[in-house]
Design a protein around this motif. Structure first.
Motif, PDB file in Angstrom:
ATOM      1  N   GLN A  15      20.167  25.483 -19.860  1.00 17.71           N
ATOM      2  CA  GLN A  15      19.813  26.876 -20.135  1.00 17.71           C
ATOM      3  C   GLN A  15      18.319  27.005 -20.434  1.00 17.71           C
ATOM      4  N   ASP A  18      16.486  26.499 -17.183  1.00 12.03           N
ATOM      5  CA  ASP A  18      16.583  27.717 -16.372  1.00 12.03           C
ATOM      6  C   ASP A  18      15.558  28.749 -16.824  1.00 12.03           C
ATOM      7  N   SER A  19      15.393  28.888 -18.134  1.00 12.72           N
ATOM      8  CA  SER A  19      14.435  29.851 -18.673  1.00 12.72           C
ATOM      9  C   SER A  19      12.999  29.467 -18.327  1.00 12.72           C
ATOM     10  N   ASP A  22      12.665  30.147 -14.385  1.00 11.06           N
ATOM     11  CA  ASP A  22      12.599  31.564 -13.997  1.00 11.06           C
ATOM     12  C   ASP A  22      11.440  32.309 -14.664  1.00 11.06           C
ATOM     13  N   SER A  24      10.970  33.077 -17.839  1.00  8.11           N
ATOM     14  CA  SER A  24      11.208  33.812 -19.081  1.00  8.11           C
ATOM     15  C   SER A  24      10.773  33.006 -20.305  1.00  8.11           C
ATOM     16  N   LEU A  25      10.539  31.710 -20.125  1.00  4.34           N
ATOM     17  CA  LEU A  25       9.995  30.851 -21.181  1.00  4.34           C
ATOM     18  C   LEU A  25       8.771  30.158 -20.583  1.00  4.34           C
TER      19      LEU A  25
END
Length: 133
Positions: A15, A18-19, A22, A24-25
Motif C-alpha cells: 500500500q 502504491d502511494s 502513484d 500520492s506520497l
C-alpha cells in the motif's frame, strides 16, 4: 484493503509502495507512522512496523531520528523499475511464448496491442459518456 491469504505486513508495504508509485506520497515526504497505519487498518502496530521495516531494508523509506519515516529520493524510480521487471516476468514472457506457439512475430504483437488499446480507449470514452469522435 485487507486481502485474505496474504500477510498483513506485506499488504501494508504494498500500500505504501502504491502511494509512492502513484505520486500520492512524494519522495522526501513523511510516510505514515506505524501507529497511524495500525489505527487506520485496525491491526497490531508491530505488524505495521514489520511492513515499514521491510521498506526501510529495501531502501524505499529511511528514518529521521525523532521525526519519523520518510520516502527516499529515487524511491519511485526504484519501484517502477522493480514493477516493470515483475510485469515482464508475469505477463510479457508468457505472452511471447504463446505468440511463438501461434507463429506471431513482434510486428504482429505490436499490431494486436495497438488494436486492443484503441478498442479499450474507445470503450472507456463511451463508458464515461463522451463521444469518441
Amino acid at each position: 484493503m485487507i486481502e485474505e491469504g496474504k500477510a498483513l505486513f506485506l499488504q501494508i508495504a504494498e500500500q505504501i509502495e502504491d502511494s509512492i508509485v502513484d505520486g500520492s506520497l512524494d519522495e522526501e515526504t513523511k510516510a505514515p507512522s506505524t501507529n497511524e497505519l495500525a489505527a487506520f487498518y485496525r491491526i497490531n502496530p508491530a505488524t505495521a512496523a514489520k511492513g515499514v521495516a521491510m521498506l526501510t531494508d529495501k531502501g524505499v523509506l529511511y528514518k529521521r531520528r525523532g521525526i519519523g519515516m520518510f520516502v527516499t529520493a529515487g524511491a519511485r524510480d526504484q519501484l517502477l523499475t522493480e514493477r516493470r521487471a515483475e510485469f515482464a516476468d508475469r505477463y510479457i514472457d508468457p505472452l511471447l511464448a504463446e505468440a511463438r506457439t501461434l507463429g506471431l512475430g513482434p510486428e504482429d504483437l505490436a499490431a494486436l496491442l495497438r488494436e486492443r488499446a484503441a478498442a479499450s480507449t474507445a470503450t472507456d470514452t463511451i463508458t464515461e459518456g463522451k463521444n469518441p469522435a
